[in-house]
Design a protein around this motif. Structure first.
Motif: not given
Length: 411
Positions: A151-158, A264-273
Motif C-alpha cells: 500500500a505504501v509503495v503503491g501510493g494507496e495512502v499517499g 497523506t491520503k489515508g491509513m492502513i493497519q493490520t490486526d492480530n492473527v
C-alpha cells in the motif's frame, strides 16, 4: 577455496536442482526444512544437530538421506550448494565464515552474529567468496505486513507521515534466556526496528529509546537493556517521517503484533492473527471466539515458509536475495543505537555506532571503545558501505557502488 556446484554465471541455473543442508533441527530448523521440501528444484540432502537423535528424526520425517551431529559435515559436504543456519546465535558467525570458505550460499536466522564486528566479518566473508547470504527477518514476508508495504509503495495512502508498530509477547522468557540474550532491543525490538525501515523505504537518521521493567523483577539486576521487559522507540526518517515502536515481553491477551502507516491520503493497519474467524455473541461478551495465536511459530509460520521459498528461488534463478546481509547489519546497528539511547537517555544518530568499527581488513574487525588506544592510521567511517565489500548480486550487476540498498544511509 571450493566453489559451489551452483554456478552464478550459468545461464541454465533455473534448470539446476539445488542441494541444501540444514544446520539445527530445533523448532526453526524444522519449519525451514519443511518449507525447503515444498520449494521447486531444491532438495535437502543432509541435516545436522548436536543431539543426533533430533537430526535423525528430522531426516526420517522429511526424507533427507543423511544426518549428522557435526555442523561442519554439512558445511564441507561436496554435494551441498547452500546451507540453512538455524543453530543458536553464538555459532552463526563462525558457521557463516566456514560456509564462505567452502563456497556455500547461506541462509542464516537473525542475528548474523552476536556483535557488530563479527557481523561485518561474516558478511564480508561471503561477499569476498562470491556466495549469496540471506538474513532471516521473517516479518518482511508476513502477508499482513507485506500488504501494508504494498500500500505504501503503491501510493494507496499517499506520502507516509507516521509509522506505528507494536510487538508484545504472550509471556516473558525465563531468566536464563534473558541473561546474555543481548537485551530487549537486539533480541526482541530488532524485528520492529527492521520493519520500520522496511515500511519507510528509507534509511533511518536517529533514535530515542527508553526501557523499564514491569513483569519479571528478577531481571532488574541484569546489565544494559537485559533489565528491561518493556521498551519504546522513536525513529526519525528523512522528510520528517516518524516511526513509533513499543515492545513488551508479556501480553495477557495473546501474541500482539500490529502495524500501521498513516499517509497523506489515508491509513492502513493490520490486526492480530487468530486461529479462526469465528466470533461469539453473548449477553456479556461479543468478539472473537478465540484468542490470537500465542506462539511465534504459529503466528509467523506462513512467513517462515515464504522467506525460505524466496531464498530457494534466488538460488535456482540466480536472482537477488530479498533480505541481504546488509539488511541484517542495519537491523543490528539500529538495535545497538537503541541500547545506547536508553543507556544515555538521549537521541542517538545511527552513524555513532558505525564509527566505532575498525577493520584491519574486510574480515578482521573490532569495535573500538572510547577508552581504547586507536590503531595507527585508524580513520572512523560513518557509512556502513565503507565496511562491506559488494555482495555477489552487486558484483554480478556491476553496479560500481557498494550496498546500493543503503545508499546515503546514516549521513
Amino acid at each position: 577455496r571450493t566453489r559451489s556446484a551452483l554456478s552464478m554465471t550459468d545461464s541454465g541455473a533455473s534448470d539446476k536442482e539445488i542441494k541444501v543442508g540444514v544446520i539445527g533441527c530445533g523448532r526453526i530448523g524444522i519449519v525451514h526444512l519443511g518449507a525447503i521440501t515444498k520449494a521447486p528444484n531444491v532438495r535437502p540432502v543432509i541435516v545436522s544437530n548436536p543431539t543426533v537423535s533430533k537430526a535423525e528424526k528430522a531426516a526420517s520425517d522429511f526424507g533427507v538421506p543423511r544426518f549428522t551431529g557435526d555442523a561442519m559435515e554439512v558445511i564441507t559436504d561436496p554435494e551441498v550448494d547452500a546451507v540453512w543456519i538455524c543453530s543458536p546465535s553464538q555459532y552463526h558467525a563462525e558457521q557463516i565464515k566456514a560456509c564462505a570458505v567452502n563456497g556455500k550460499h547461506v541462509f542464516c536466522e537473525k542475528p548474523l552474529a552476536t556483535d557488530l564486528a563479527e557481523t561485518v566479518e561474516a558478511i564480508n566473508a561471503c561477499n569476498e567468496a562470491g556466495v549469496k547470504l540471506m538474513t532471516g527477518l521473517q516479518r518482511r514476508f508476513d502477508p499482513n505486513f507485506k500488504r501494508v508495504k504494498d500500500a505504501v509503495v503503491g501510493g494507496e495512502v499517499g506520502e507516509t507521515i507516521m509509522i506505528k508498530l507494536c510487538s508484545r509477547d504472550p509471556s516473558p522468557p525465563p531468566f536464563e534466556y534473558v541473561k546474555g540474550g543481548g537485551g530487549i532491543f537486539a533480541d526482541m525490538a530488532v524485528h520492529d526496528l527492521d520493519m520500520s525501515r522496511f515500511l519507510a523505504g528509507e534509511d533511518p537518521l536517529e533514535i530515542l529509546a527508553l526501557g523499564s521493567c514491569h513483569i519479571d523483577k528478577s531481571i532488574e539486576k541484569l546489565d544494559g537493556s537485559e533489565k528491561f521487559d518493556t521498551a519504546s522507540c522513536m525513529v526519525k526518517y528523512p522528510n520528517g517521517v516518524q516511526a513509533m515502536i513499543d515492545v513488551c515481553r508479556q501480553s495477557s491477551y495473546g501474541y500482539d503484533q500490529r502495524a500501521e502507516v498513516l499517509g497523506t491520503k489515508g491509513m492502513i493497519q493490520t490486526d492480530n492473527v487468530y486461529p479462526n474467524t469465528a466470533k461469539i455473541y453473548k449477553n456479556d461478551f461479543t468478539g472473537n471466539a478465540d484468542m490470537p495465536y500465542d506462539f511465534f511459530l504459529s503466528r509467523y509460520n506462513e512467513a517462515y515458509v515464504e522467506e525460505t521459498i524466496k531464498f530457494c528461488e534466488s538460488l535456482v534463478n540466480d536472482s537477488a536475495v530479498p533480505c541481504t546481509g546488509a539488511d541484517g547489519l542495519i537491523a543490528l546497528i539500529m538495535a545497538l543505537a537503541a541500547d545506547k539511547s536508553a543507556e544515555e537517555q538521549r537521541w542517538v544518530k545511527f552513524n555513532e555506532v558505525v564509527t566505532e568499527v575498525y577493520c584491519a581488513n574486510p574480515t578482521s574487525c573490532d569495535v573500538m571503545a572510547q577508552s581504547d588506544v586507536l590503531p595507527e592510521g585508524f580513520r572512523p567511517v560513518d557509512d556502513p558501505r565503507d565496511l562491506l565489500l559488494p555482495d555477489v548480486d552487486e558484483q554480478k550487476a556491476d553496479q560500481g557502488g557498494l550496498m546500493s540498498a543503503i545508499k546515503n544511509f546514516m549521513k
